[in-house]
Every structure is written in C-alpha cells, then in structure tokens.
Design an enzyme around this catalytic site. Structure first.
Site, short mmCIF file in Angstrom:
data_model
loop_
_atom_site.label_atom_id
_atom_site.label_comp_id
_atom_site.label_asym_id
_atom_site.label_seq_id
_atom_site.Cartn_x
_atom_site.Cartn_y
_atom_site.Cartn_z
N ARG A 132 -41.48 36.24 4.96
CA ARG A 132 -40.52 37.25 5.44
C ARG A 132 -41.18 38.59 5.73
O ARG A 132 -40.83 39.28 6.69
CB ARG A 132 -39.42 37.43 4.39
CG ARG A 132 -38.44 36.25 4.35
CD ARG A 132 -37.74 36.19 3.01
NE ARG A 132 -36.63 35.26 2.96
CZ ARG A 132 -36.72 33.94 2.79
NH1 ARG A 132 -37.92 33.38 2.68
NH2 ARG A 132 -35.64 33.19 2.74
N GLY B 78 -41.33 24.66 6.72
CA GLY B 78 -39.91 24.69 7.05
C GLY B 78 -39.39 26.12 7.10
O GLY B 78 -38.61 26.49 7.99
N SER C 53 -28.38 27.14 2.14
CA SER C 53 -29.78 27.22 2.55
C SER C 53 -30.16 28.66 2.87
O SER C 53 -29.60 29.27 3.79
CB SER C 53 -30.02 26.33 3.78
OG SER C 53 -31.25 26.68 4.39
N ASP D 134 -36.38 24.38 -5.65
CA ASP D 134 -37.78 23.94 -5.53
C ASP D 134 -38.36 23.47 -6.86
O ASP D 134 -39.45 22.88 -6.89
CB ASP D 134 -38.64 25.08 -4.97
CG ASP D 134 -38.31 25.35 -3.51
OD1 ASP D 134 -37.79 24.45 -2.83
OD2 ASP D 134 -38.57 26.48 -3.05
#
Ligand code: S3P
Length: 435
Positions: free
Chosen positions: A27, A94, A165, A314
């Site tokens: 990011r 991803g 998500s 995760d």
C-alpha cells in the site's frame, strides 16, 4: 527438498524482529506513487510479492529506488502515471493485483495484469464487479487473469461488498479516490484497515463508521509523500508465536510487531486457548506496534465462526496447528475464503497435517481437528504446494516431532518471508539447525 529441524529438547528461545508488514508494504508503494513529493519507507518487506508491486509501479513510470529494506518512491500524482509498455506481471501477488486494479481503473490509459499459475487461478470477478459500480471497465478471462483494464473517468457511488476482503475494499477505495464525488463502501465484516489509515497519513480523507463497516471516501485528495517505518508483519511473527506455544519449554519474544486490531486475531485465539501471551504496546503514530512474548503451555480447543475469521485469515494454517496440539476438538467454520488463497488452504492444510497423523477433517468452509489423537508420521515428505504460508506452517509443525521430515518447494517462503529459515534458526539450539 529442504530438511526440516525436529523437536528441540529444550524448546525455542530468544528474541526476534520480523521483516516489515506485507500488506502495508504494497500500500505504501501505491500511495507514494500517486502522491506529490518523495516517500521514504524504512523496514519495507523485500519479498517477492512486494517486489512484484514495486516492479509494476516502475513500469507505470514511477521512479523507485531500493537499497535493502529502505525504499524511496518519487510521487507522480494521480495524473502522472504512464501506460506500461507490456503486461504487468504480478507473479504470485493477489494483494498487488487487486489493489492495482482499483488504481488503474481510474487512469487515462489501458493496462493488462497477468500473474503466475497460482494467481491465474484465483478469483478476480470479486474485484471487477464492484469496481464496475464506479464505472470501471475491466475484462477478465472467465473470471480470472489476464485482467484488461480500460482506464475511465470514475463516478461516485455506494457499494455493498459481498465478500469480506480487504483487497477488494482497498481496490474500491483506490478507485473511489479518483471518482467525481464522495463514495461509500459497506463491508460484510470488518477487514484490515491499513489502506484507510495510510490514505489519512498521506493527507486524504477516508472515514469509517458503524463498527468499521462503512467506509466513506472523499475524492481527489492531494496526497503528500511521507517518511515512515513499517511495523513487523504480524502474519510472519505468528509462525514463531505458534512455535513457542506448541513446542514444550519454549519462550519467544517478537519485537516491533504490528498490533493493528484488524490483524491480531491469532493473539486473542491463543489467549482463548489458554496460551501464555504477554503483549506490551509501544507508542507509535499510525499503525499500532509492540512486543509479544509467548511461552509454551497446554492448549484448549477452540470454536471459530465467520466473524472471527478476517482478523486471522492468513494465520488459519497456524490455528489448525495449534488445534492439533489442544486437549479436545476444535471446529473452525465460516472460513470458505481459505479456498481462494495461494492454494486451496483447506485442502492443503488437511492433506499435509494428515501426513503427521493429525486427526483433521475438511469442511466446505473450514475444518474439525481432534487434538487428543496422538501424532504419528505417516509420510515424511511434506509439501508446500508452492504456498508460502503452508510451507512455513509445516516447518513449525516439524518442531513437534522427532522423526526427520523434508519439505518440497521450500523456496515458496520467499513470497512473504525470504529470511524465514534463518530467523527460525536463531531460536533453535545450534545443533538443531539443518541445511
Ligand atoms: C490482504 C488481505 C487478505 C489477506 C492477504 C493480504 C491485504 O486477503 O489474506 O494476505 O493486504 O489486503 P483478502 O482481503 O482477499 O481476504
């Protein structure tokens, strides 16, 4: 084929600072690219996934210099990116793919995103469909990569998300920042909020309300380059926290680890399971940060349902491992998202833990594990399936057995944690470390 270290008689001991957070590293590059001025990043994660995003941004005309874990991004502003000469190859990433989809949807040129075999099998409609609500024009190949993005003027809207998500939410935020008015994004469940925090740190206006489920984005902010230090990745520290919890006689301390509450699910789960966990927060602007010490103890089973999942998404391979040492039956449901990760993690967790004799059964949206069944090695050849987190979880599982085990495709750890085996070695007695 990598030989894995077996159970150390006196446990794991020591203190570690793990590499920078993967989510934040992606990011910061993207926000630095569309800011004005220079962004200097310390403790950037120089792993394959983040380097894929870095390379893609360079191909979009963004000057980026990298020396070890320090990165300098020369911001080009919202209108300063240029069309890439070729398809942008995001490798296994991803996060990079979905975030760039949101950014590139609002640019004045077309882009094509491609990736490796695993990424090419992961669902992309989940990002293309909600972006279309802002006017994005994205073509997929039967819901998958390659993704052809036809840059457009985007329009403000209200989007109700259908999957929990953070990647999709972040793509929507990056698109909404380029739209012609304020947009709102409704989440199904709160997910990691690094994008929201960072946009604010760079000078934008993104507000969250309603227990963090509604995000309001003010468009077209002038963002300004920042100097920041990325906290250690909770998802990397989690491997050593788990090792310390399940390998008898262990005590491990992780320093400077990110403690963003949208990421600390494993800490709460460990505590609910009876784990011995001490958390010492530090004062830090932006992302919460601190020190975590975990000491080995007998764990209790746990039940997790859908609302528990985003904060530990995760770390669920590690939750399976914790449950496999608990004194009862654990049940994890509401985690169908695991099927859409780097591998179908429900399938790969079950297949690999069964090689160690773990009593684990797959559900459509999770698994049931009876930790009371003793482990016995059925197959000593463990496989990462090319999935970094499965490979690292298995290396930690190996520390509970005395039979030598091997791991195929251990290089997959490079995706998020290239120094994983070296860092693990630091916590083991010298003679336990194998080539
Ligand atoms: C990430 C979000 C999660 C996580 C991934 C990183 C991010 O994916 O699994 O490793 O940086 O936004 P989803 O948001 O798709 O669940």
């Amino acid at each position: 084929m990598k030989k894995l270290s077996t159970q150390p008689k006196n446990g794991l001991h020591g203190q570690l600072a793990v590499p920078g957070d993967k989510s934040i590293s992606h990011r910061v590059l993207i926000l630095g690219a569309v800011s004005h001025g220079t962004t200097t990043v310390h403790h950037f994660l120089t792993a394959a996934d983040c380097l894929s995003t870095l390379t893609a941004l360079r191909a979009l005309g963004v000057p980026i210099e990298q020396a070890g874990s320090t990165v300098q991004v020369t911001g080009r502003g919202w209108h300063g990116l240029t069309a890439a000469k070729q398809s942008l190859d995001l490798g296994n990433a991803g996060t990079g793919t979905r975030l760039l989809a949101g950014l590139l949807a609002g640019q004045s040129f077309d882009s094509t995103l491609i990736g490796d075999a695993s990424l090419s099998q992961r669902p992309m409609q989940r990002v293309a469909t909600p972006l279309a609500a802002l006017g994005a024009q994205i073509d997929l190949s039967a819901g998958h990569l390659p993704m052809r993005i036809h840059g457009q003027n985007l329009h403000a809207t209200h989007v109700q998300m259908t999957v929990a998500s953070a990647q999709v939410k972040s793509a929507l935020i990056l698109a909404a920042l380029q739209a012609d008015g304020p947009s709102t994004i409704m989440e199904t469940l709160p997910t990691r909020d690094h994008t929201e925090r960072l946009v604010r740190a760079f000078g934008g206006d993104v507000q969250t309300a309603g227990d963090q489920r509604t995000v309001t984005v003010q468009p077209r902010p002038q963002l300004h380059g920042q100097t920041l230090t990325i906290p250690g990745d909770m998802s990397s520290a989690a491997f050593f926290m788990t090792a310390a919890a399940i390998v008898p006689h262990s005590q491990v301390t992780l320093t400077d680890v990110g403690l963003n509450p949208t990421r600390t699910g494993l800490l709460q789960i460990l505590q609910r399971m009876g784990g011995q966990v001490t958390v010492t927060p530090q004062v830090n602007p932006g992302e919460p940060l601190g020190t975590v010490t975990v000491t080995a103890s007998q764990l209790r089973p746990i039940t997790l349902t859908a609302s528990d999942i985003p904060a530990v998404i995760d770390e669920l391979p590690l939750v399976a491992l914790l449950a496999a040492t608990a004194n009862g039956v654990s049940r994890i449901t509401g985690a169908e998202e695991l099927r859409y990760k780097e591998t179908d993690r429900i399938a790969t967790i079950v297949a690999e833990l069964r090689k160690l004799g773990v009593n684990i059964t797959a559900l459509s949206d999770g698994f049931v594990i009876d930790g009371r069944s003793p482990w016995h090695v059925v197959d000593s050849q463990l496989a990462s399936h090319g999935d970094h987190r499965i490979g690292m979880m298995l290396a930690i599982a190996a520390l509970r057995v005395s039979t030598p085990l091997q791991l195929t495709d251990a290089g997959a750890v490079d995706i998020s944690y290239p120094t994983f085996f070296d860092d693990l070695a630091q916590l083991l007695p010298a003679k336990a470390v194998l080539a």
